[in-house]
Each structure stands twice: as C-alpha cells, then as structure tokens.
Design a protein around this motif. Sequence first.
Motif, PDB file in Angstrom:
ATOM      1  N   ALA A  25       0.781  -1.326   0.009  1.00 51.02           N
ATOM      2  CA  ALA A  25      -0.062  -0.102   0.032  1.00 51.02           C
ATOM      3  C   ALA A  25       0.837   1.274  -0.037  1.00 51.02           C
ATOM      4  N   PHE A  26       2.122   1.216   0.464  1.00 49.33           N
ATOM      5  CA  PHE A  26       3.000   2.317   0.713  1.00 49.33           C
ATOM      6  C   PHE A  26       3.515   2.474  -0.657  1.00 49.33           C
ATOM      7  N   GLN A  27       4.075   1.528  -1.130  1.00 52.04           N
ATOM      8  CA  GLN A  27       4.421   1.518  -2.686  1.00 52.04           C
ATOM      9  C   GLN A  27       3.592   2.078  -3.624  1.00 52.04           C
ATOM     10  N   ARG A  28       2.316   1.675  -3.484  1.00 52.43           N
ATOM     11  CA  ARG A  28       1.142   2.177  -4.437  1.00 52.43           C
ATOM     12  C   ARG A  28       0.968   3.717  -4.034  1.00 52.43           C
ATOM     13  N   HIS A  29       0.900   3.997  -2.914  1.00 44.58           N
ATOM     14  CA  HIS A  29       0.690   5.390  -2.355  1.00 44.58           C
ATOM     15  C   HIS A  29       1.731   6.348  -3.344  1.00 44.58           C
ATOM     16  N   LEU A  30       3.166   5.739  -3.159  1.00 44.72           N
ATOM     17  CA  LEU A  30       4.267   6.573  -3.589  1.00 44.72           C
ATOM     18  C   LEU A  30       3.856   6.395  -5.195  1.00 44.72           C
ATOM     19  N   ASN A  31       3.434   5.460  -5.985  1.00 44.52           N
ATOM     20  CA  ASN A  31       3.310   5.664  -7.173  1.00 44.52           C
ATOM     21  C   ASN A  31       2.288   6.506  -7.565  1.00 44.52           C
ATOM     22  N   ILE A  32       1.208   6.512  -6.954  1.00 47.93           N
ATOM     23  CA  ILE A  32      -0.171   7.451  -7.340  1.00 47.93           C
ATOM     24  C   ILE A  32       0.462   8.933  -7.259  1.00 47.93           C
ATOM     25  N   VAL A  33       1.097   9.085  -6.057  1.00 48.46           N
ATOM     26  CA  VAL A  33       1.780  10.471  -5.791  1.00 48.46           C
ATOM     27  C   VAL A  33       2.495  10.960  -7.089  1.00 48.46           C
ATOM     28  N   ASN A  34       3.476   9.959  -7.582  1.00 46.54           N
ATOM     29  CA  ASN A  34       4.210  10.123  -8.642  1.00 46.54           C
ATOM     30  C   ASN A  34       3.371  10.713  -9.980  1.00 46.54           C
ATOM     31  N   LEU A  49       0.793  -0.385 -10.263  1.00 48.19           N
ATOM     32  CA  LEU A  49       1.580  -1.535  -9.634  1.00 48.19           C
ATOM     33  C   LEU A  49       0.487  -2.626  -9.858  1.00 48.19           C
ATOM     34  N   PRO A  50       1.223  -3.706  -9.941  1.00 51.99           N
ATOM     35  CA  PRO A  50       0.416  -4.962 -10.387  1.00 51.99           C
ATOM     36  C   PRO A  50      -0.306  -5.734  -9.039  1.00 51.99           C
ATOM     37  N   GLU A  51      -1.366  -4.998  -8.802  1.00 53.85           N
ATOM     38  CA  GLU A  51      -2.243  -5.522  -7.489  1.00 53.85           C
ATOM     39  C   GLU A  51      -2.360  -7.133  -7.238  1.00 53.85           C
ATOM     40  N   LYS A  52      -2.969  -7.375  -8.729  1.00 48.52           N
ATOM     41  CA  LYS A  52      -3.390  -8.676  -8.990  1.00 48.52           C
ATOM     42  C   LYS A  52      -2.366  -9.856  -8.741  1.00 48.52           C
ATOM     43  N   ALA A  53      -1.252  -9.368  -9.100  1.00 43.82           N
ATOM     44  CA  ALA A  53       0.002 -10.230  -8.743  1.00 43.82           C
ATOM     45  C   ALA A  53       0.737 -10.354  -7.282  1.00 43.82           C
ATOM     46  N   PHE A  54       0.398  -8.925  -6.866  1.00 41.71           N
ATOM     47  CA  PHE A  54       0.731  -9.238  -5.254  1.00 41.71           C
ATOM     48  C   PHE A  54      -0.299  -9.725  -4.568  1.00 41.71           C
ATOM     49  N   ALA A  91       7.248  -3.639  -6.027  1.00 39.48           N
ATOM     50  CA  ALA A  91       6.638  -4.165  -7.147  1.00 39.48           C
ATOM     51  C   ALA A  91       7.259  -3.210  -8.237  1.00 39.48           C
ATOM     52  N   SER A  92       7.382  -3.808  -9.249  1.00 40.79           N
ATOM     53  CA  SER A  92       7.996  -3.041 -10.431  1.00 40.79           C
ATOM     54  C   SER A  92       6.752  -2.433 -11.415  1.00 40.79           C
ATOM     55  N   ASN A  93       6.986  -1.317 -11.738  1.00 35.96           N
ATOM     56  CA  ASN A  93       6.145  -0.147 -12.451  1.00 35.96           C
ATOM     57  C   ASN A  93       5.912  -1.043 -13.882  1.00 35.96           C
ATOM     58  N   ALA A 116      -9.003   9.579  -7.082  1.00 33.77           N
ATOM     59  CA  ALA A 116      -9.894   8.380  -6.680  1.00 33.77           C
ATOM     60  C   ALA A 116      -9.104   7.003  -6.151  1.00 33.77           C
ATOM     61  N   ASP A 117      -7.951   7.000  -6.879  1.00 29.88           N
ATOM     62  CA  ASP A 117      -7.073   5.901  -6.541  1.00 29.88           C
ATOM     63  C   ASP A 117      -6.302   6.182  -5.261  1.00 29.88           C
ATOM     64  N   LEU A 118      -6.139   7.430  -4.870  1.00 28.62           N
ATOM     65  CA  LEU A 118      -5.186   7.993  -3.592  1.00 28.62           C
ATOM     66  C   LEU A 118      -6.227   7.832  -2.496  1.00 28.62           C
ATOM     67  N   ALA A 119      -7.485   8.238  -2.723  1.00 28.36           N
ATOM     68  CA  ALA A 119      -8.406   8.206  -1.683  1.00 28.36           C
ATOM     69  C   ALA A 119      -8.818   6.637  -1.286  1.00 28.36           C
ATOM     70  N   LYS A 120      -8.990   5.802  -2.281  1.00 26.11           N
ATOM     71  CA  LYS A 120      -9.166   4.357  -1.892  1.00 26.11           C
ATOM     72  C   LYS A 120      -8.059   3.803  -1.231  1.00 26.11           C
ATOM     73  N   ASN A 121      -6.663   4.137  -1.719  1.00 25.95           N
ATOM     74  CA  ASN A 121      -5.497   3.743  -1.202  1.00 25.95           C
ATOM     75  C   ASN A 121      -5.219   4.287   0.300  1.00 25.95           C
TER      76      ASN A 121
END
Length: 148
Positions: A25-34, A49-54, A91-93, A116-121
């Motif tokens: 979730a932290f990595q996804r947060h950084l990715n969304i902010v980027n 980030l590949p959520e399903k793979a995770f 996770a790789s981008n 929306a993704d940021l709020a959900k995350n």
Amino acid sequence: MAAVWVEGLIQRESAPVLEAAMGFAFQRHLNIVNNIANVETPNYKRKVLPEKAFQKAMQDALNERREHHWNEFKPRNKPGVRFYQNHLVMASNREGLEWGPERHDENNVVIEKEMADLAKNSAYMEALQQLFKNKTNGLKNALRDRVA
C-alpha cells in the motif's frame, strides 16, 4: 529466550501478512503521488502496480505456509512483484493504459482517476494500520498477563 518465543509468535500470526500488505500500500501510494506530480509532464505514461500479482503472491505464500505447517510467512517473488527483507514488497512499475485518452502531449494521466485511487489507497492503508495496531496491542496484553 523470551525474545525467541515472541519472534516465533509474531511469525505464526498475521503480523507478517499485514506488514507485507502495508508495504505494498505504501509503494502504491508513492506511485499514485508520482503519477499526480507528472500530470502535466509531456510524454509521461501513467504507472500502476500489479495489484493482482501481489495478491496472488500473498495467497500462494499463505497456502504454502498452511500446507507445509511452516511457522514463517515466506512470500516468493513473482513476475512484477519482488519481496525483500521484512516482507516489504517492491513491485515493478508498468504502464497503465487502461484509463483515459492520450492527450496531444502523449501524457495519459487522468487526475480524477489518480485522486480516486489515492483516496481508496489511503482508506486501505488506514484500515491496515488499525489492524496492525490491534494486533500489537493484543500481543502486548498477552505478554503483560504472562509476566504478571
């Protein structure tokens, strides 16, 4: 001796799973902010980030632990998902082209989708933190009762 007992208790419980989920979730947060920071960058392609793979890697690790009666939670690297010490995920981008039309500047970030993704995350991270807090409080109470 008590430290070994506590470490074994933590490994058998859900703490490592929560730790890995919080890391993702932290990595996804950084990715969304980027993505948000690059909304006006020409030629920038949205990264996801590949959520399903995770989730698959986590489920496989839980199934292996259950099948082999392991005390430790041992997630394995999968395509697009790499685990390292302390079970935090890296996770790789990859490009996420499924949202929004490309603009004249070739940027495909849609700010509404990212927000929306940021709020959900953020809600997901908060829920994980609360679960982790409840878990550690339960362990503290159990240890306090054991020592008393």
